[in-house]
Write an enzyme that holds these catalytic residues in place. Structure first.
Site, PDB file in Angstrom:
ATOM      1  N   ARG A  62       0.837  -1.208   0.000  1.00  0.00           N
ATOM      2  CA  ARG A  62       0.000   0.000   0.000  1.00  0.00           C
ATOM      3  C   ARG A  62       0.871   1.257   0.000  1.00  0.00           C
ATOM      4  O   ARG A  62       0.584   2.234   0.701  1.00  0.00           O
ATOM      5  CB  ARG A  62      -0.958   0.007   1.208  1.00  0.00           C
ATOM      6  CG  ARG A  62      -1.855  -1.217   1.301  1.00  0.00           C
ATOM      7  CD  ARG A  62      -2.858  -1.302   0.159  1.00  0.00           C
ATOM      8  NE  ARG A  62      -3.500  -2.599   0.144  1.00  0.00           N
ATOM      9  CZ  ARG A  62      -3.074  -3.642  -0.562  1.00  0.00           C
ATOM     10  NH1 ARG A  62      -2.027  -3.546  -1.343  1.00  0.00           N
ATOM     11  NH2 ARG A  62      -3.714  -4.788  -0.506  1.00  0.00           N
ATOM     12  N   SER A 112     -11.156  -0.608   3.390  1.00  0.00           N
ATOM     13  CA  SER A 112     -10.307  -0.989   4.528  1.00  0.00           C
ATOM     14  C   SER A 112      -9.633   0.259   5.084  1.00  0.00           C
ATOM     15  O   SER A 112      -8.932   0.960   4.355  1.00  0.00           O
ATOM     16  CB  SER A 112      -9.236  -1.991   4.081  1.00  0.00           C
ATOM     17  OG  SER A 112      -9.842  -3.150   3.565  1.00  0.00           O
ATOM     18  N   GLU A 143      -5.004   3.630   6.176  1.00  0.00           N
ATOM     19  CA  GLU A 143      -4.785   3.647   4.731  1.00  0.00           C
ATOM     20  C   GLU A 143      -5.174   4.979   4.093  1.00  0.00           C
ATOM     21  O   GLU A 143      -4.446   5.487   3.246  1.00  0.00           O
ATOM     22  CB  GLU A 143      -5.579   2.503   4.050  1.00  0.00           C
ATOM     23  CG  GLU A 143      -4.900   1.149   4.164  1.00  0.00           C
ATOM     24  CD  GLU A 143      -5.446   0.147   3.159  1.00  0.00           C
ATOM     25  OE1 GLU A 143      -5.876   0.556   2.057  1.00  0.00           O
ATOM     26  OE2 GLU A 143      -5.426  -1.058   3.446  1.00  0.00           O
TER      27      GLU A 143
END
Length: 346
Positions: A164, A240, A342
């Site tokens: 990520r 998420s 995130e």
């Protein structure tokens, strides 16, 4: 160049948080960017690049000039003995692009079906799901330097992909300096399904199918995600909210000794990935709320806006971040692990 003033952003972020852009320009081409950079009024102004708004938390009105990326187009640009190279404009929706590649006979992205957001945002986050990450299929991208107006191209190595993560998330790289225009993917001609995740294995067992087609995998991933994750059009969310943390084998053994049920995956480099959703769930957060911001009942990894969707005021960015910080604190106190969000906080 049309500069829109005082623009509501509720429809432009998937959390449906109420906020406004002081000024917004829609970007459909590199010429649009150059026009902004040559403008006496806007050339030196701070800028904020906005794609699908699926990975941001707005904590107030956005003062920098918002560059809303709407570069469209999908095409096959090259064919090698091993791969099809396909390109998409940065403003294309990621999921519709994945569906298009399959319809054209170019499999390889099916495990990443239904990931929200745009194609242009996908390399920034190095999106991934069910054993496939963007970096596995990435070929190159075109972007424009927001300081100089220069067009440039990056390959996979130059994007410095991590979990990520990419060069676009770091101040020493291209963070806040680049606007991605187009992304190219190398999709293998000799295709093999990427399996091995429990949810996909359940689907294989249900359908008595050991070698699913790319379309079957795509359909299964859509079914799995629909069952677990809320539709942002119905319940505001950013998917998420926390990254799955990676720990050493020793750290994992220590956690297993205290919590034998901890969900974990051993990685090729010897480290262990823990399921952030399980850690949050085991701290009792599922279904809890702070104001109008809540933890989704079906998946503790997802924070949601419990307000009136895109029509009312709902959760504020402050409530979302207060909830996130409370979750971080309780997971750290119990497991000694600091969860990393995130989404980008604006």
């Amino acid at each position: 160049m049309l500069v829109e003033k005082n623009v509501p952003l509720q429809a432009f972020n998937t959390f449906h948080i109420v906020a406004r852009a002081h000024a917004l320009v829609r970007i459909a081409s590199e010429e649009d960017v150059k026009e902004v950079l040559h403008s006496p009024e806007w050339a030196a102004a701070p800028k904020f690049v906005l794609g699908g708004g699926s990975n941001i938390v707005l904590t107030g009105d956005v003062k920098p000039l918002v560059l809303k990326v709407e570069v469209m187009g999908r095409r096959l640009v090259a064919e090698t003995p091993k791969a099809f190279v396909v390109e998409a404009g940065a403003g294309e929706g990621w999921h519709s692009f994945v569906a298009w590649t399959l319809a054209q006979g170019y499999p390889g992205l099916e495990n990443m079906a239904l990931i929200p957001g745009t194609v242009g945002a996908s390399p920034v986050q190095n999106v991934g799901a069910y054993g496939v990450e963007l970096q596995d299929r990435f070929e190159s991208l075109d972007a424009i330097d927001l300081k100089t107006g220069q067009l440039f191209t990056l390959n996979a190595a130059q994007c410095a992909f991590g979990y990520r993560d990419s060069v676009f998330k770091h101040a020493t790289g291209w963070k806040d300096r680049a606007l991605i225009l187009r992304v190219r993917f190398s999709l293998p001609k000799v295709w093999k399904p990427v399996l091995g995740y429990a949810d996909i294995e359940k689907k294989m067992a249900e359908h008595a199918c050991t070698q699913p087609t790319a379309q079957q995998l795509f359909d299964w991933v859509c079914e799995i995600r629909h069952a677990k994750l809320p539709d942002p059009d119905v319940i505001g969310n950013a998917g998420s909210f926390f990254k799955n943390p990676t720990v050493t084998p020793e750290q994992c053994e220590d956690i297993i000794a205290r919590d034998p049920k901890v969900v974990h995956y051993r990685l090729a480099d010897g480290s262990v990935k823990l399921a952030a959703g399980w850690l949050i769930d085991s701290c009792g957060w599922r279904g809890k709320s702070v104001g109008q911001a809540g933890v989704y009942e079906k998946q503790a990894l997802v924070l949601v806006n419990r307000g009136a969707g895109s029509h009312g005021h709902g959760a504020t960015g402050g409530e979302v971040m207060t909830l996130a910080k409370s979750i971080q604190t309780s997971v750290y106190e119990r497991f000694g692990i600091l969860l990393e969000p995130e989404p980008v906080v604006v």
